[in-house]
Structure formats: structure tokens, C-alpha cells
Scaffold this motif. Structure first.
Motif, PDB file in Angstrom:
ATOM      1  N   THR A 163       0.691  -1.327   0.159  1.00 25.27           N
ATOM      2  CA  THR A 163      -0.013   0.253  -0.001  1.00 25.27           C
ATOM      3  C   THR A 163       0.417   1.321  -0.156  1.00 25.27           C
ATOM      4  O   THR A 163       0.610   1.764  -1.263  1.00 25.27           O
ATOM      5  N   TRP A 215      -3.697   2.526   3.925  1.00 27.62           N
ATOM      6  CA  TRP A 215      -2.147   1.735   4.694  1.00 27.62           C
ATOM      7  C   TRP A 215      -2.420   2.036   6.236  1.00 27.62           C
ATOM      8  O   TRP A 215      -2.434   1.551   7.655  1.00 27.62           O
ATOM      9  N   ALA A 238      -5.485   5.565  -0.694  1.00 22.09           N
ATOM     10  CA  ALA A 238      -4.278   4.643  -0.668  1.00 22.09           C
ATOM     11  C   ALA A 238      -3.697   4.998   1.299  1.00 22.09           C
ATOM     12  O   ALA A 238      -2.972   4.225   1.680  1.00 22.09           O
TER      13      ALA A 238
END
Length: 499
Positions: A346, A454, A450
Motif C-alpha cells: 500500500t 495504509w 491509499a
């Protein structure tokens, strides 16, 4: 019935950590359905160009054509959980392949846009079945030490299918316009037909057989998929305990109260498991992989690639990158672990999305720039590589292993439903959003999502590497009396110390 490659006779000295060949063979056959789905996804990326030229459809119709498969997959995934609990994992895979077969034939005929849409809808239902059942079947026949590898095979097969779809685009794209794209789409009927018969030679999931009270059959299959009789006996006892066998030998009915236990009134552990499964499926597509896989020719065109042949060839590179890094991931899952790979993956996607956005934005503002073109292509490949080494395969491995046995099939189906909703959302809105905020802006958005992903993975997903299926609920605070204090927080701390 296929003979057991990994079973050893008494007196031999088997290695209990060695992968069982029979279990491996079963997982490979079950994963073939994923090749068909991957092919359908990959081939549509290039076929879209020819369909648009032949049928004279606009961008809005293209978006609907691309995304309708995933909306119909939503129906298939929600139906597949209950179906597999009733008729079994094996026959559900066979049913999925038959549905794919019908959809492929209809799409190959494709006399007009309406017929093509009908074929995509039928194939979409098959996709929903396939995405739910292949990882579940693989997880249920695998030992804890090799579950990551075997359960990631469906994702590997999806990547191989996508690559074959891209290659098909490049090869059949040289044929006459009306013939080429129809052959691209209709070709998926052949493996569908083979799988429909091949899966009938494979055994049923022993965990499903236990839930049906067919204990003797389950025990025989467990011996086949274990390296020693001692291992088979231990795994069988764990399944019996998880299935809540009554004192008289009766098994608690499957499916009764499952939705209540999953959604309406879940235990704290089940609630955390559901959040983890839904979250990882949401972020798999919300971070933008479908945009790159499905619209890579459009991305490369915006970056400055003009030749149709070069567009399709660059797209083959996307498929090749995806397949290579999925292969690498399958060997790392049971060694490095799910959590480390997921966080690394990620983080890399954040970097790649940002650099792709910068390259595309520079081309949009200043015209064709060689360095920006190269940056865009390299960034797209890097994005796919980071996705494929972590988030791609781990989504399916993780969500198929964390649910308790009694909730696994229908819990996995909820995850797949969310997955298809997000897939459809991205594939049906990408071109529209691109026109509003530019293609570079879209990838800046994916980079931001993203980052959120994470942090979600860091706090909500404990490590499951090497943990037997029947004990994973304890990681989320469930299971025995110990579970109340040995839950997610303690597991997260233990794993964090290793990162």
C-alpha cells in the motif's frame, strides 16, 4: 477421484511442513475459474476499442458496458454464499463455470450492444460466484503452513487470465473489425467447458462435509490433503470443535441465524472480522487498480502513446507485470506474512499513484513530453507491481481465512459484494471523473485513498500467517476465554514489533 500425491504410507518419514501435492492440485483446479474471470477483464480492456468502432457507442455506453459485469457480480456473490452452503463448494465452482460458458457464448455472438450487455450480465453472475468460492475452497483444503500460498492461487490465476486477455487483444486485433473482438470475448467459453467437468473429479471441502454431518467422508478427504495421519487427525479434531458438534454427533444447522450473527447482532470479535473483511475489499478497488487494468490503453494514450498497436503492446506489459509480481507474492505470503506485505504494498501504491499523477498532469498542461511519457508508463507498471505483491492477493487470502467456519461462506460473500460494488464504481465512473478533474487529478485522488488504506490496515488487520483457521477468531478477541484479552490489540502489538 485423483490420487493423493502428498499422502504417505505408514513407515515412511514424511515432512509435515512439505506442501501436500493433492491439496495443491485441488487448489489449482479450483483456481482455473479465476483465469476465466481474469481473461474476461483483460480482454475487455482492448476489445473496448474495437467494440466502440464497430458498434458506434459513446463513452457513457462504454462505461456501462465495462461496469455492468461487476454490478451483476454483486448478485452472484450474495447468492454464492448460501448456494455453497447448500450444494457444496465443489458444485458451486461447477455452476460458476457453466454460467461463464453461457455468458461467453452470448458475448461472442454480440450482434448489437443490447446482446453484448446481456452476455456481460450473465458472465457477471459467474464472476460473483467465482470470486467468492475459489478462495474459500482453497483455504478450506489448505494446511495453516501453506494456506497463504494456496489461497493466493485464484488471484494469481486472475492475473494470468488478464495477461492472456491482453495478448488476445494484440493477436485478434489484427483481424477484421467485426470478427476480432467477437473471437476475443467468445474464447473464454473453452476453459469454462473444461472446468465444468474437471471440477467434478475433485473432492468436496472437508469442512463443508463436517457441517453437513458427513464426518466419515470428511475424514477420508482430510487424510488425502494432509501429509501424515497424525496431522489429518489433529486438523479433523479442530474442525469438529469449530463446527460445534453436539454430544449425539449432530451438527448445528448451517445458515440458520448466520446473517443475524454476522450483521444484526455480531459478537465483538465477529464485528471486527467483518470490518476487516469489508475494509480490505473496499480499499482493494478504491485505490485504483481497476482504472489501470481496465483503462490502461486510455492512460497510455493520454500520456502520449498514439499507435493502436503500441497501446495494446504497452497494455500487455501491465498484464505481465501483474502476473510476475503475483507469482512472487505467492511465495512470500507464508514466509514474510500478510501484514508486512500489505503495508509495503500500500505504501508503494501511494508513491506510484503520485508519480503517475505528476506525469499525466505535466502532459495535460504542456503537451507531449518524452520524460513525462516515460514516467507515466514506469509509474503505471510500478503501481501494478506494488498492488500485485500485496493488496491484490492478500485481499482474497485474508478475507477467506478470518471468518469462523459457520460464517465463512456468507461472510466471504459480503466481502465479495463490497469488492464488486467498488469495482463497478471505479470502472463506471473513471472516464466521467477524468473529464471533470483530469486523469492526473484522478490518480492524485487514488493516492490519497491509499494513504487512508495504509492506516486502516495498520490498526485493524492482525497477522494470520501460520495460524490454523479454527483459531483465527481469537486474534480478533473471540474463541475461548483467553480471547477476551488476547484480541486484536495484543496481536497488533506483537506484529508491530516485527515491522
Amino acid at each position: 477421484m485423483v490420487h493423493a500425491g502428498g499422502h504417505n504410507s505408514p513407515g515412511s518419514n514424511p515432512n509435515p511442513t512439505h506442501m501436500n501435492k493433492f491439496a495443491f492440485g485441488c487448489a489449482v483446479v479450483a483456481s482455473i475459474i479465476s483465469i476465466i474471470f481474469g481473461y474476461d477483464t483483460g480482454v475487455m480492456s482492448g476489445a473496448r476499442i474495437f467494440i466502440q468502432d464497430d458498434l458506434k457507442i459513446n463513452d457513457n455506453q462504454v462505461e456501462v458496458l465495462m461496469g455492468i459485469l461487476n454490478l451483476c457480480a454483486l448478485v452472484g456473490s450474495l447468492t454464492a454464499g448460501k448456494t455453497s452452503d447448500v450444494i457444496g463448494r465443489r458444485y458451486t465452482i461447477a455452476l460458476s463455470s457453466v454460467i461463464f460458458l453461457v455468458g461467453s457464448v452470448v458475448m461472442g455472438y454480440g450482434s448489437n450492444y443490447a446482446v453484448l450487455m446481456v452476455g456481460r450480465c450473465i458472465a457477471g453472475v459467474g464472476v460473483g460466484f467465482a470470486l467468492m468460492i475459489a478462495p474459500v475452497y482453497s483455504a478450506e483444503i489448505a494446511s495453516a503452513s501453506h494456506r497463504g500460498f494456496l489461497t493466493s492461487l485464484p488471484e494469481l490465476c486472475i492475473s494470468l487470465g488478464i495477461l492472456l486477455g491482453y495478448v488476445s487483444n494484440y493477436c485478434f486485433g489484427k483481424l477484421a473489425l467485426k470478427l476480432g473482438w467477437r473471437l476475443m470475448l467468445g474464447l473464454a467459453a473453452i476453459p469454462s467447458m473444461i472446468l465444468a467437468f474437471g471440477i467434478l473429479k475433485m473432492p468436496e471441502s472437508p469442512r463443508w462435509l463436517v457441517m453437513q454431518g458427513r464426518l466419515e467422508e470428511a475424514k477420508k478427504i482430510m487424510v488425502l490433503i494432509s501429509n501424515t495421519e497424525e496431522e489429518a487427525e489433529e486438523r479433523f479434531r479442530d474442525i469438529l470443535a469449530a463446527a460445534e458438534i453436539e454430544e449425539d454427533g449432530a451438527v448445528k444447522a448451517v445458515g440458520r441465524g448466520v446473517w443475524r450473527e454476522l450483521v444484526i447482532n455480531p459478537t465483538p470479535a465477529v464485528r471486527l472480522i467483518l470490518i476487516a473483511a469489508v475494509g480490505i475489499h473496499f480499499f482493494e478497488h478504491a485505490t485504483g487498480i481497476e482504472a489501470v487494468v481496465l483503462y490502461s490503453p486510455k492512460i497510455f494514450e493520454k500520456a502520449g502513446v498514439t499507435s493502436k498497436d503500441k497501446l495494446l503492446l504497452a497494455t500487455v506489459g501491465v498484464g505481465l507485470t501483474k502476473a510476475v509480481f503475483i507469482v512472487i507474492a505467492t511465495f512470500l505470503l507464508d514466509k514474510v506474512g500478510r501484514r508486512k506485505l500489505l503495508l509495503t504494498s500500500t505504501g508503494g501504491m501511494v508513491f506510484a499513484s503520485t508519480s503517475l499523477a505528476i506525469g499525466l498532469t505535466m502532459v495535460h498542461r504542456f503537451g507531449r513530453l518524452v520524460w513525462a511519457l516515460r514516467l507515466s508508463i514506469v509509474s503505471a507498471y510500478t503501481f501494478v507491481a506494488f498492488f500485485s505483491i500485496g493488496l491484490g492477493p492478500i485481499t482474497w487470502v485474508y478475507s477467506s481465512e478470518i471468518f469462523p467456519l459457520r460464517l465463512r461462506a456468507q461472510g466471504a460473500s459480503i466481502g465479495v459484494a463490497v469488492n464488486r460494488i467498488m469495482n463497478a464504481t471505479v470502472s463506471m465512473s473513471f472516464l466521467t471523473i477524468m473529464k471533470t478533474i483530469t486523469m492526473g487529478g484522478v490518480f492524485f485522488m487514488f493516492a490519497g485513498i491509499a494513504v487512508v488504506a495504509w492506516w486502516f490496515f495498520f490498526f485493524m488487520l492482525p497477522e494470520t500467517k501460520g495460524v490454523p483457521l479454527e483459531e483465527i477468531e481469537k486474534l480478533f478477541g473471540g474463541g475461548d476465554a483467553r480471547g477476551a484479552c488476547d484480541g486484536l490489540e495484543i496481536q497488533a502489538k506483537r506484529v508491530d514489533n516485527k515491522i
